[in-house]
Design a protein around this motif. Structure first.
Motif, PDB file in Angstrom:
ATOM      1  N   ALA A 158     -33.588  37.442  26.219  1.00  0.00           N
ATOM      2  CA  ALA A 158     -34.573  37.456  25.143  1.00  0.00           C
ATOM      3  C   ALA A 158     -35.974  37.092  25.597  1.00  0.00           C
ATOM      4  N   ASP A 159     -36.155  36.837  26.901  1.00  0.00           N
ATOM      5  CA  ASP A 159     -37.509  36.609  27.403  1.00  0.00           C
ATOM      6  C   ASP A 159     -37.813  37.398  28.673  1.00  0.00           C
ATOM      7  N   SER A 160     -36.987  38.378  29.021  1.00  0.00           N
ATOM      8  CA  SER A 160     -37.285  39.236  30.168  1.00  0.00           C
ATOM      9  C   SER A 160     -38.475  40.139  29.851  1.00  0.00           C
ATOM     10  N   PRO A 161     -39.360  40.391  30.816  1.00  0.00           N
ATOM     11  CA  PRO A 161     -40.530  41.247  30.549  1.00  0.00           C
ATOM     12  C   PRO A 161     -40.120  42.672  30.201  1.00  0.00           C
ATOM     13  N   MET A 162     -40.791  43.225  29.186  1.00  0.00           N
ATOM     14  CA  MET A 162     -40.589  44.595  28.723  1.00  0.00           C
ATOM     15  C   MET A 162     -41.943  45.284  28.621  1.00  0.00           C
ATOM     16  N   LEU A 163     -41.976  46.581  28.887  1.00  0.00           N
ATOM     17  CA  LEU A 163     -43.185  47.379  28.736  1.00  0.00           C
ATOM     18  C   LEU A 163     -43.120  48.142  27.423  1.00  0.00           C
ATOM     19  N   LEU A 164     -44.106  47.961  26.556  1.00  0.00           N
ATOM     20  CA  LEU A 164     -44.193  48.706  25.301  1.00  0.00           C
ATOM     21  C   LEU A 164     -45.031  49.954  25.537  1.00  0.00           C
ATOM     22  N   THR A 165     -44.500  51.126  25.173  1.00  0.00           N
ATOM     23  CA  THR A 165     -45.199  52.389  25.345  1.00  0.00           C
ATOM     24  C   THR A 165     -45.336  53.092  24.003  1.00  0.00           C
ATOM     25  N   GLY A 166     -46.069  54.195  23.999  1.00  0.00           N
ATOM     26  CA  GLY A 166     -46.217  54.997  22.789  1.00  0.00           C
ATOM     27  C   GLY A 166     -47.361  54.528  21.918  1.00  0.00           C
ATOM     28  N   PRO A 167     -47.490  55.104  20.718  1.00  0.00           N
ATOM     29  CA  PRO A 167     -48.653  54.837  19.865  1.00  0.00           C
ATOM     30  C   PRO A 167     -48.813  53.396  19.411  1.00  0.00           C
ATOM     31  N   ALA A 168     -47.746  52.607  19.388  1.00  0.00           N
ATOM     32  CA  ALA A 168     -47.890  51.202  18.990  1.00  0.00           C
ATOM     33  C   ALA A 168     -48.542  50.375  20.077  1.00  0.00           C
ATOM     34  N   ALA A 169     -48.345  50.760  21.335  1.00  0.00           N
ATOM     35  CA  ALA A 169     -48.804  49.944  22.457  1.00  0.00           C
ATOM     36  C   ALA A 169     -50.324  49.776  22.423  1.00  0.00           C
ATOM     37  N   GLY A 170     -50.765  48.537  22.580  1.00  0.00           N
ATOM     38  CA  GLY A 170     -52.184  48.249  22.610  1.00  0.00           C
ATOM     39  C   GLY A 170     -52.852  48.128  21.257  1.00  0.00           C
ATOM     40  N   SER A 171     -52.133  48.415  20.188  1.00  0.00           N
ATOM     41  CA  SER A 171     -52.735  48.365  18.857  1.00  0.00           C
ATOM     42  C   SER A 171     -52.838  46.927  18.372  1.00  0.00           C
ATOM     43  N   ASP A 172     -53.699  46.723  17.378  1.00  0.00           N
ATOM     44  CA  ASP A 172     -53.856  45.386  16.799  1.00  0.00           C
ATOM     45  C   ASP A 172     -52.563  44.885  16.171  1.00  0.00           C
ATOM     46  N   LEU A 173     -51.658  45.800  15.834  1.00  0.00           N
ATOM     47  CA  LEU A 173     -50.429  45.416  15.146  1.00  0.00           C
ATOM     48  C   LEU A 173     -49.459  44.668  16.048  1.00  0.00           C
ATOM     49  N   LEU A 226     -44.500  61.631  13.163  1.00  0.00           N
ATOM     50  CA  LEU A 226     -45.385  61.150  14.216  1.00  0.00           C
ATOM     51  C   LEU A 226     -45.290  62.079  15.417  1.00  0.00           C
ATOM     52  N   ARG A 227     -46.455  62.477  15.933  1.00  0.00           N
ATOM     53  CA  ARG A 227     -46.505  63.261  17.174  1.00  0.00           C
ATOM     54  C   ARG A 227     -47.148  62.393  18.246  1.00  0.00           C
ATOM     55  N   SER A 228     -46.415  62.151  19.320  1.00  0.00           N
ATOM     56  CA  SER A 228     -46.885  61.280  20.397  1.00  0.00           C
ATOM     57  C   SER A 228     -47.193  62.091  21.639  1.00  0.00           C
ATOM     58  N   GLY A 229     -48.227  61.672  22.376  1.00  0.00           N
ATOM     59  CA  GLY A 229     -48.628  62.372  23.590  1.00  0.00           C
ATOM     60  C   GLY A 229     -48.727  61.431  24.762  1.00  0.00           C
ATOM     61  N   ALA A 230     -49.331  61.928  25.833  1.00  0.00           N
ATOM     62  CA  ALA A 230     -49.450  61.158  27.064  1.00  0.00           C
ATOM     63  C   ALA A 230     -50.322  59.925  26.846  1.00  0.00           C
ATOM     64  N   ASP A 231     -50.042  58.891  27.619  1.00  0.00           N
ATOM     65  CA  ASP A 231     -50.852  57.669  27.646  1.00  0.00           C
ATOM     66  C   ASP A 231     -50.959  56.993  26.281  1.00  0.00           C
ATOM     67  N   GLY A 232     -49.909  57.096  25.477  1.00  0.00           N
ATOM     68  CA  GLY A 232     -49.884  56.403  24.204  1.00  0.00           C
ATOM     69  C   GLY A 232     -50.667  57.057  23.091  1.00  0.00           C
ATOM     70  N   GLN A 233     -51.153  58.267  23.330  1.00  0.00           N
ATOM     71  CA  GLN A 233     -51.876  58.959  22.268  1.00  0.00           C
ATOM     72  C   GLN A 233     -50.900  59.345  21.156  1.00  0.00           C
ATOM     73  N   GLY A 234     -51.397  59.349  19.931  1.00  0.00           N
ATOM     74  CA  GLY A 234     -50.522  59.680  18.820  1.00  0.00           C
ATOM     75  C   GLY A 234     -51.273  60.317  17.677  1.00  0.00           C
ATOM     76  N   GLU A 235     -50.552  61.112  16.913  1.00  0.00           N
ATOM     77  CA  GLU A 235     -51.097  61.740  15.714  1.00  0.00           C
ATOM     78  C   GLU A 235     -50.154  61.466  14.559  1.00  0.00           C
ATOM     79  N   SER A 236     -50.653  60.793  13.532  1.00  0.00           N
ATOM     80  CA  SER A 236     -49.841  60.560  12.339  1.00  0.00           C
ATOM     81  C   SER A 236     -49.683  61.855  11.566  1.00  0.00           C
ATOM     82  N   LEU A 237     -48.487  62.112  11.100  1.00  0.00           N
ATOM     83  CA  LEU A 237     -48.204  63.275  10.258  1.00  0.00           C
ATOM     84  C   LEU A 237     -47.904  62.847   8.829  1.00  0.00           C
ATOM     85  N   VAL A 238     -48.283  61.613   8.504  1.00  0.00           N
ATOM     86  CA  VAL A 238     -48.081  61.046   7.175  1.00  0.00           C
ATOM     87  C   VAL A 238     -49.438  60.617   6.624  1.00  0.00           C
ATOM     88  N   ASP A 239     -49.761  61.071   5.450  1.00  0.00           N
ATOM     89  CA  ASP A 239     -51.052  60.754   4.842  1.00  0.00           C
ATOM     90  C   ASP A 239     -51.256  59.244   4.740  1.00  0.00           C
TER      91      ASP A 239
END
Length: 688
Positions: free
Chosen positions: A231-246, A454-467
Motif C-alpha cells: 500500500a505504499d509502493s511507488p506507482m506511476l499515474l498516467t492518462g488524463p488524470a495525471a498531473g491534474s489539480d484533482l 473519454l478519448r485519451s492520447g499520447a502524453d496524458g492528453q485527453g478529450e472529454s466526450l461528456v458535456d
C-alpha cells in the motif's frame, strides 16, 4: 511466450451468506448503506428502442473474432443449441473439459474436489517469498516481515509460464483487504496499534512468486523475480488524470506518483505478458476523526458517489498516516480506483495506474485483441446499480516479448476511447414483472450501445466526450460522467471474460437485493428479478472495436427447482446449483468456469464449469468447494491444472483468530490462512 491466463447468517443485505465482518473490512459495509448511484438514468422499461436487435447488429457490422485470428471462427460447428426455453436432449456424454462427477453442495471446513482429483495448498498468507523473510508466526508479526511474505486475502491469480524453464511459472496475485480480527491475537478494534497498521499496509497490494510444478502440485521457489507490492509502493499515474489539480497532494505536487495500491480485487493477464489489477473498494480506507468539519458541497457529492465519507474508518489508518485523513489530504482518494498494470518480468519496474480506463470500483480488467491488433479492455464497476465499461485502444499491439515490444504495449491502455454501456431489451415490458419468469420467447435478450466518455492520447492528453466535464474530470469522476450519459444500471457488474474461440464476452452479475425495492430501479430484461440474491451471467456478442452489441442471459442463478432460475435452456434437474457468480475463466475446450462469492443456497462457495454450445448449453457442474466462511477467487484453468484462491476462510461474525470457526489449511490448533490451492489428476487432464 504462451500465457495462461456462513454458518452464521447475518442479513446485512438481506440474502447473501457473506458475513457482516467481511463487508465491514472489504467494502465499507456498502450493502447496508444507501446506494451511491442516485442518478435518474432510465431502466429498460422506460427506454423506447429505436432499432431492433437485428438492425443494430447490421448497422454495427458485428464480427466475432478469435484472438489473433484473421477470420471469423464458427463455434462448435455441427452442434445446434436447443430452442430457447426448452430442455436439453436426452443425456449425452459430458463435453470435453467437463467430464467429472459434480461435487455436492456442502458445508465442510475443507477444500472438496471432484472424485479422482488431488489438491494441495500452494502458498498461504505469511509464507516467505523473498530472501531472509522469516517463517510465519502469527504471534510475532511485524511490518518488515510481512513485506517479504505472501499477503493476506489473495483474490486474483495469474499463472504465467516462464520461457525456457519447464514446469516453472510466475504466480501473480492480488491481496484485496485485511481483516484484523482474523490476523492479530487479542485485536482491539477500538485501539489498533502502529505495528498492526504497519503489518496491514504490507499485507495488501500484489505479489509475484515463482512456483514449480511437482508430482504433488505447485511449490513456491525463492527467486529473483519474486516481489511484493504494498500500500505504499511507488506507482506511476498516467492518462488524463495525471498531473491534474484533482490528484495533486503536498506529498506529490506533480500529481503523477502515487504511493501504493490496495483493495485489489480481480484482474487479467495481457497477451503481452503483464498483469492488470483492479482497485475496487478503496473508499473505506479514507476517513476523518469524529466531529470533523464536512467537506465543501461539490467535494461531498463527489465523495458520496464513490462511498467515501468523512468519518472514522473501521481500520483507523487515518490515525497513523495523514494521507488517509480526508481533512488533511482530500485529494488522496482520487488517486485510487484505477486499473494497475504490473510487469512481473522486471522486479525493478514501476507499476502503472491507467486513468484512461476511468476511476471506479474496478472488479478487474480483461483484454481481447481483434484481428488487426486493436486492444479492447472490459471492466465492471462492482456496486449495486453501477455500470459496464470497455476501453478500445487507438494503437495496435506489437508481437514479441522484447523490451521494445513490452515498452510499446504497456502504453496501449493510455491511448484510446473509454465507453460505458446502455442496454435495452427485446422483451415486452409487460413480460418483465420482477419475478424472473421467462419471457414468452423463452430467453432474456436484447441489444446495446457503447457510449463514449473519454478519448485519451499520447502524453496524458485527453478529450472529454461528456458535456460540462473536462478530460481529467471524466477520468477521476467516471461514475458521474457515466450517470450523465444515461448508462444502464446493473446488478453488481463483476468479472468480464472473452471466449478465445468465439469472441463472445461474458459478465458475472453477482446480486442486487435492492433491485425493485422502494425508490430503486425495477427489474428489466438483463436484471430480471427484484431483490436479486443469486445473480446472473450475461453473454455479449460485441462489435469489439465498435459501439454495437447484442446480449442474452446465459444463467439466471439460484435454486434449480425455483421458477425464477434459468440455466441456458438446459434441463434444470441435471445441473449443479450455482449462486452469486463472481470471477470467470475459460478452458481450452471453450467451457466457461465460474467462481462464486456469497453463495445464498446454504452451501460453501465453489468453482463451476458451464457448457456454452450445443445441446448441453447451460449445463453446470461443480468442480470444487472451499472451506467454511471462504470465497472462491481467481480461477486459473489449464489442460492439466486448476488453481483457485481461497479468500477469508473462517471469516464469521461470531468468530475471530482467538475463537476460530476454521483452522484450514493447517488443521489442529493452526491458524486459518488465505491460500492458493492447486487441483490436478495424476496422469490425466482436467475434465477429459
Amino acid at each position: 511466450m504462451t500465457l495462461i491466463p456462513l454458518n452464521l447468517f447475518v442479513a446485512h443485505d438481506g440474502a447473501s451468506k457473506r458475513q457482516h465482518i467481511t463487508c465491514v473490512y472489504r467494502c465499507g459495509n456498502a450493502c447496508s448503506k444507501p446506494v451511491p448511484n442516485r442518478s435518474a438514468n432510465a431502466y429498460f422499461g422506460d427506454i423506447a428502442r429505436a432499432v431492433s436487435r437485428r438492425t443494430l447488429l447490421r448497422a454495427g457490422g458485428v464480427t466475432v473474432l478469435a484472438v489473433g485470428a484473421g477470420s471469423v471462427l464458427a463455434a462448435c460447428a455441427g452442434e445446434q443449441a436447443p430452442a430457447p426455453g426448452t430442455t436439453a436432449a436426452p443425456y449425452a456424454a459430458p463435453r470435453a473439459g467437463m467430464d467429472f462427477a459434480s461435487v455436492a453442495p456442502n458445508t465442510e471446513d475443507a477444500v472438496v474436489v471432484a472424485d479422482g482429483y488431488r489438491h494441495a495448498v500452494v502458498i498461504s498468507w505469511g509464507d516467505p517469498i523473498l530472501p531472509d523473510a522469516p517463517a510465519f508466526d502469527v504471534t510475532r508479526q511485524t511490518g518488515a516481515a510481512q513485506r517479504g511474505q505472501f499477503g493476506f486475502n489473495n483474490d486474483f491469480a495469474g499463472l504465467l509460464p516462464i520461457p525456457g524453464r519447464r514446469d516453472r511459472f510466475l504466480l501473480v496475485t492480488n491481496f484485496e483487504y485485511v481483516t484484523p480480527e482474523f490476523m492479530f491475537p487479542g485485536y482491539d478494534a477500538a485501539a489498533p496499534t502502529r505495528e498492526q497498521f504497519d503489518v496491514e499496509i504490507a499485507a495488501v497490494g500484489m505479489g509475484v512468486v515463482e512456483v514449480e510444478r511437482t508430482a504433488d502440485g505447485l511449490r513456491p521457489v525463492i527467486d529473483a523475480l519474486n516481489r511484493r507490492i504494498t500500500a505504499d509502493s511507488p506507482m506511476l499515474l498516467t492518462g488524463p488524470a495525471a498531473g491534474s489539480d484533482l490528484v495533486r497532494t503536498d506529498a506529490d505536487p506533480t500529481g503523477r506518483t502515487v504511493a501504493g495500491t490496495f483493495a485489489n480485487c480481480a484482474g487479467g493477464v495481457t497477451p503481452w505478458g503483464t498483469v492488470l489489477s483492479g482497485e475496487e473498494n478503496f473508499q473505506d480506507y479514507f476517513g476523518a476523526a469524529e466531529g470533523s468539519p464536512p467537506p465543501p458541497p461539490v467535494q461531498a457529492d463527489q465523495m458520496a458517489r464513490y462511498g467515501v465519507s468523512a468519518e472514522p474508518t473501521a481500520l483507523r489508518w487515518e490515525t497513523f498516516d495523514p494521507r488517509f485523513d480526508l481533512t488533511r489530504t482530500p485529494n488522496e482518494p482520487n488517486r485510487f480506483g484505477y486499473i494497475v498494470e504490473l510487469n512481473p518480468w522486471d522486479p525493478q519496474s514501476t507499476p502503472v495506474k491507467h486513468s484512461a480506463l476511468g476511476r471506479l470500483k474496478h472488479e478487474g480488467a480483461t483484454v481481447y485483441v481483434t484481428d488487426d491488433g486493436t486492444v479492447v479492455a472490459y471492466t465492471g464497476d462492482d456496486e449495486r446499480f453501477d455500470y459496464m465499461y470497455k476501453f478500445v485502444s487507438s494503437k495496435k499491439m506489437r508481437d514479441g516479448t522484447g523490451p521494445d515490444a513490452m515498452a510499446h504495449n504497456m502504453t496501449l491502455l493510455d491511448e484510446g476511447t473509454l465507453y460505458v454501456a446502455a442496454l435495452s431489451g427485446d422483451v415486452p415490458a409487460a413480460q418483465i414483472d420482477g419475478s424472473g419468469r421467462l419471457p414468452d420467447d423463452g430467453a432474456f435478450r436484447g441489444s446495446g450501445t457503447w457510449i463514449p466518455l473519454l478519448r485519451s492520447g499520447a502524453d496524458g492528453q485527453g478529450e472529454s466526450l461528456v458535456d460540462n466535464f473536462t478530460a481529467a474530470q471524466v477520468a477521476v469522476f467516471t461514475r458521474m460522467a457515466a450517470d450523465k450519459v444515461g448508462a444502464t444500471k446493473m446488478d453488481r457488474p463483476e468479472d468480464f471474460e472473452a471466449n478465445p474461440a468465439t469472441g463472445k464476452v461474458y459478465l458475472a452479475l453477482t446480486n442486487n437485493t435492492k433491485r425493485g425495492t422502494a425508490g430503486e430501479p425495477a427489474a428489466d430484461a438483463a436484471n430480471p428479478r427484484n431483490e436479486n440474491k443469486n445473480g446472473q451471467v450475461l453473454e455479449i456478442t460485441d462489435d469489439h472495436a465498435g459501439t454495437a452489441f447484442t446480449w442474452e442471459l446465459l444463467l439466471v442463478c439460484g435454486d434449480p427447482q425455483a421458477a425464477d432460475t434459468y440455466y441456458g435452456g438446459f434441463d434444470k434437474t441435471r445441473v449443479s446449483p450455482i449462486s452469486c457468480p463472481d470471477n470467470l475463466a475459460f478452458d481450452s475446450h471453450g467451457n466457461l468456469w465460474i467462481s462464486t462469492d456469497g453463495n445464498a443456497l446454504d452451501s460453501n462457495d465453489g468453482l463451476f464449469a458451464v457448457a456454452l454450445e450445443g445441446p448441453q448449453r447451460g449445463e453446470v457442474r461443480q468442480f470444487l468447494t472451499v472451506p467454511l466462511g471462504a470465497e472462491t477467487c481467481g480461477p486459473v484453468v489449464t489442460d492439466d491444472l486448476v488453481t483457485v484462491c481461497v479468500q477469508h476462510p473462517g471469516e464469521s461474525d461470531e468468530h475471530s483468530l482467538d475463537n476460530p470457526q476454521s483452522r484450514w489449511p493447517e488443521g489442529g490448533t493452526g491458524t486459518a490462512r488465505p491460500s492458493v490451492v492447486a487441483v490436478w489428476r495424476d496422469g490425466g487432464q482436467i475434465g477429459v
